[in-house]
Design a protein around this motif. Sequence first.
Motif, mmCIF file in Angstrom:
data_model
loop_
_atom_site.group_PDB
_atom_site.id
_atom_site.type_symbol
_atom_site.label_atom_id
_atom_site.label_comp_id
_atom_site.label_asym_id
_atom_site.label_seq_id
_atom_site.Cartn_x
_atom_site.Cartn_y
_atom_site.Cartn_z
ATOM 1 N N MET A 191 4.413 -19.921 9.947
ATOM 2 C CA MET A 191 5.567 -20.077 9.067
ATOM 3 C C MET A 191 6.595 -18.980 9.279
ATOM 4 O O MET A 191 7.807 -19.226 9.231
ATOM 5 C CB MET A 191 5.113 -20.040 7.595
ATOM 6 N N LEU A 192 6.107 -17.767 9.523
ATOM 7 C CA LEU A 192 6.991 -16.608 9.507
ATOM 8 C C LEU A 192 7.277 -16.030 10.882
ATOM 9 O O LEU A 192 8.055 -15.081 11.007
ATOM 10 C CB LEU A 192 6.382 -15.516 8.613
ATOM 11 N N GLY A 193 6.653 -16.588 11.931
ATOM 12 C CA GLY A 193 6.880 -16.082 13.272
ATOM 13 C C GLY A 193 6.287 -14.709 13.483
ATOM 14 O O GLY A 193 6.877 -13.869 14.184
ATOM 15 N N ILE A 194 5.115 -14.444 12.876
ATOM 16 C CA ILE A 194 4.416 -13.179 13.056
ATOM 17 C C ILE A 194 2.999 -13.482 13.520
ATOM 18 O O ILE A 194 2.540 -14.624 13.460
ATOM 19 C CB ILE A 194 4.383 -12.345 11.757
ATOM 20 N N THR A 195 2.285 -12.472 13.988
ATOM 21 C CA THR A 195 0.925 -12.693 14.456
ATOM 22 C C THR A 195 -0.026 -12.819 13.276
ATOM 23 O O THR A 195 0.256 -12.353 12.159
ATOM 24 C CB THR A 195 0.450 -11.541 15.346
ATOM 25 N N THR A 196 -1.171 -13.452 13.532
ATOM 26 C CA THR A 196 -2.196 -13.575 12.503
ATOM 27 C C THR A 196 -2.657 -12.201 12.032
ATOM 28 O O THR A 196 -2.886 -11.980 10.835
ATOM 29 C CB THR A 196 -3.398 -14.369 13.058
ATOM 30 N N GLU A 197 -2.791 -11.262 12.982
ATOM 31 C CA GLU A 197 -3.230 -9.906 12.635
ATOM 32 C C GLU A 197 -2.227 -9.230 11.701
ATOM 33 O O GLU A 197 -2.615 -8.559 10.732
ATOM 34 C CB GLU A 197 -3.414 -9.072 13.902
ATOM 35 N N THR A 198 -0.947 -9.409 11.990
ATOM 36 C CA THR A 198 0.075 -8.812 11.133
ATOM 37 C C THR A 198 0.039 -9.417 9.737
ATOM 38 O O THR A 198 0.135 -8.703 8.731
ATOM 39 C CB THR A 198 1.471 -9.009 11.747
ATOM 40 N N ALA A 199 -0.133 -10.735 9.667
ATOM 41 C CA ALA A 199 -0.228 -11.405 8.360
ATOM 42 C C ALA A 199 -1.412 -10.865 7.568
ATOM 43 O O ALA A 199 -1.288 -10.570 6.369
ATOM 44 C CB ALA A 199 -0.349 -12.913 8.560
ATOM 45 N N SER A 200 -2.572 -10.722 8.209
ATOM 46 C CA SER A 200 -3.770 -10.209 7.527
ATOM 47 C C SER A 200 -3.553 -8.791 7.033
ATOM 48 O O SER A 200 -3.931 -8.444 5.908
ATOM 49 C CB SER A 200 -4.973 -10.254 8.476
ATOM 50 N N ARG A 201 -2.937 -7.961 7.876
ATOM 51 C CA ARG A 201 -2.716 -6.563 7.510
ATOM 52 C C ARG A 201 -1.779 -6.453 6.307
ATOM 53 O O ARG A 201 -2.025 -5.658 5.391
ATOM 54 C CB ARG A 201 -2.134 -5.810 8.706
ATOM 55 N N ILE A 202 -0.720 -7.265 6.285
ATOM 56 C CA ILE A 202 0.247 -7.182 5.189
ATOM 57 C C ILE A 202 -0.362 -7.702 3.887
ATOM 58 O O ILE A 202 -0.177 -7.097 2.821
ATOM 59 C CB ILE A 202 1.521 -7.953 5.552
ATOM 60 N N ILE A 203 -1.103 -8.797 3.951
ATOM 61 C CA ILE A 203 -1.752 -9.306 2.740
ATOM 62 C C ILE A 203 -2.722 -8.276 2.182
ATOM 63 O O ILE A 203 -2.767 -8.019 0.963
ATOM 64 C CB ILE A 203 -2.489 -10.624 3.034
ATOM 65 N N ALA A 204 -3.500 -7.635 3.053
ATOM 66 C CA ALA A 204 -4.433 -6.595 2.608
ATOM 67 C C ALA A 204 -3.676 -5.420 1.979
ATOM 68 O O ALA A 204 -4.101 -4.866 0.953
ATOM 69 C CB ALA A 204 -5.281 -6.119 3.787
ATOM 70 N N ASP A 205 -2.553 -5.061 2.570
ATOM 71 C CA ASP A 205 -1.740 -3.961 2.038
ATOM 72 C C ASP A 205 -1.161 -4.319 0.677
ATOM 73 O O ASP A 205 -1.154 -3.487 -0.248
ATOM 74 C CB ASP A 205 -0.625 -3.626 3.022
ATOM 75 N N PHE A 206 -0.692 -5.555 0.536
ATOM 76 C CA PHE A 206 -0.174 -6.002 -0.764
ATOM 77 C C PHE A 206 -1.259 -5.935 -1.830
ATOM 78 O O PHE A 206 -1.000 -5.571 -2.982
ATOM 79 C CB PHE A 206 0.367 -7.430 -0.657
ATOM 80 N N ARG A 207 -2.481 -6.298 -1.467
ATOM 81 C CA ARG A 207 -3.589 -6.243 -2.425
ATOM 82 C C ARG A 207 -3.897 -4.792 -2.810
ATOM 83 O O ARG A 207 -4.139 -4.496 -3.985
ATOM 84 C CB ARG A 207 -4.824 -6.933 -1.858
ATOM 85 N N ARG A 208 -3.889 -3.896 -1.830
ATOM 86 C CA ARG A 208 -4.180 -2.487 -2.121
ATOM 87 C C ARG A 208 -3.147 -1.890 -3.070
ATOM 88 O O ARG A 208 -3.468 -1.026 -3.897
ATOM 89 C CB ARG A 208 -4.207 -1.666 -0.824
ATOM 90 N N HIS A 209 -1.921 -2.331 -2.969
ATOM 91 C CA HIS A 209 -0.852 -1.802 -3.812
ATOM 92 C C HIS A 209 -0.601 -2.672 -5.051
ATOM 93 O O HIS A 209 0.432 -2.533 -5.722
ATOM 94 C CB HIS A 209 0.442 -1.668 -2.992
ATOM 95 N N ASP A 210 -1.548 -3.573 -5.353
ATOM 96 C CA ASP A 210 -1.518 -4.403 -6.568
ATOM 97 C C ASP A 210 -0.311 -5.327 -6.649
ATOM 98 O O ASP A 210 0.076 -5.768 -7.737
ATOM 99 C CB ASP A 210 -1.574 -3.527 -7.828
ATOM 100 N N LEU A 211 0.294 -5.616 -5.503
ATOM 101 C CA LEU A 211 1.337 -6.638 -5.487
ATOM 102 C C LEU A 211 0.719 -8.032 -5.572
ATOM 103 O O LEU A 211 1.359 -8.972 -6.056
ATOM 104 C CB LEU A 211 2.172 -6.505 -4.214
ATOM 105 N N LEU A 212 -0.510 -8.168 -5.090
ATOM 106 C CA LEU A 212 -1.303 -9.385 -5.210
ATOM 107 C C LEU A 212 -2.596 -9.039 -5.935
ATOM 108 O O LEU A 212 -3.341 -8.171 -5.487
ATOM 109 C CB LEU A 212 -1.629 -9.973 -3.837
ATOM 110 N N GLU A 213 -2.849 -9.722 -7.043
ATOM 111 C CA GLU A 213 -4.071 -9.511 -7.813
ATOM 112 C C GLU A 213 -5.003 -10.707 -7.615
ATOM 113 O O GLU A 213 -4.655 -11.837 -7.964
ATOM 114 C CB GLU A 213 -3.750 -9.339 -9.299
ATOM 115 N N PHE A 214 -6.154 -10.470 -7.021
ATOM 116 C CA PHE A 214 -7.085 -11.546 -6.685
ATOM 117 C C PHE A 214 -7.562 -12.268 -7.939
ATOM 118 O O PHE A 214 -7.972 -11.642 -8.911
ATOM 119 C CB PHE A 214 -8.280 -10.974 -5.920
#
Length: 243
Positions: A191-214
């Motif tokens: 969707m965003l024209g980025i690598t799968t690894e980059t997508a995983s890293r950013i989602i994990a970072d968002f979770r660490r900074h509480d931008l995404l709450e599981f």
Amino acid sequence: MNHTTSYTFRPELARCRECGVRKFALFNNLTDEDFKLVHMPVEDITLPKRNTLYNAGDQAQSIFTLRSGLIKLVHYLPDGNQRVVRLVKPGGTIGLEALVSECFTHHAEALQDSKLCRIPIAVIEKLDNESPRLHKQVLNRWHQAVMESDNWLTQMSTGTARERVARLCLFLHDDVTETCTVPGREDIGAMLGITTETASRIIADFRRHDLLEFKSRNVFKLDLVGLREVAGMDAADDGNYAD
């Protein structure tokens, strides 16, 4: 790429008048007199996640309104990679090119279990000839689809990877449940024209900074203010994502 169209028709007619998304959908301003013109069935479709509604090049005999779920419109590149050209949320209309072309332009695939209405082109043509309201509505829907595609290209294909992921999360936010169902990392990359690894890293970072709450598998509560800041947006910009 899934070339198999797999969906289930329910035999009864869709109850357009009582449809929960009717106010957002193609038939939102039709009257009872307009509905009396419809003599062909508007059919309910159940499309499981990862199944294909239609492929590019398939004969276009119907258009579709999405009642629930999420559909991606995909263009496959010669090397087999995919680019998502638009996501369709409930209330959206899919396959409008069937009104002017014999074949569909893109592949339409379910990112979530989805329910749709299949509207034969013959129904649209009859109503278009006899109901000025539908004619105007079809033009509005076409314009909306073009605007959504332009907005998608602008919001999801420009800026840093973090900005794009933040915009995608905001786009997918459900105001009713106040949650976001995040697609798989491979889909995010397409969707965003980025690598799968980059997508995983950013989602994990968002979770660490509480931008995404599981909340549950792939379902998150969003820090809307924080994500808007990452995305370079303010609250008024959310209107760009309206259906």
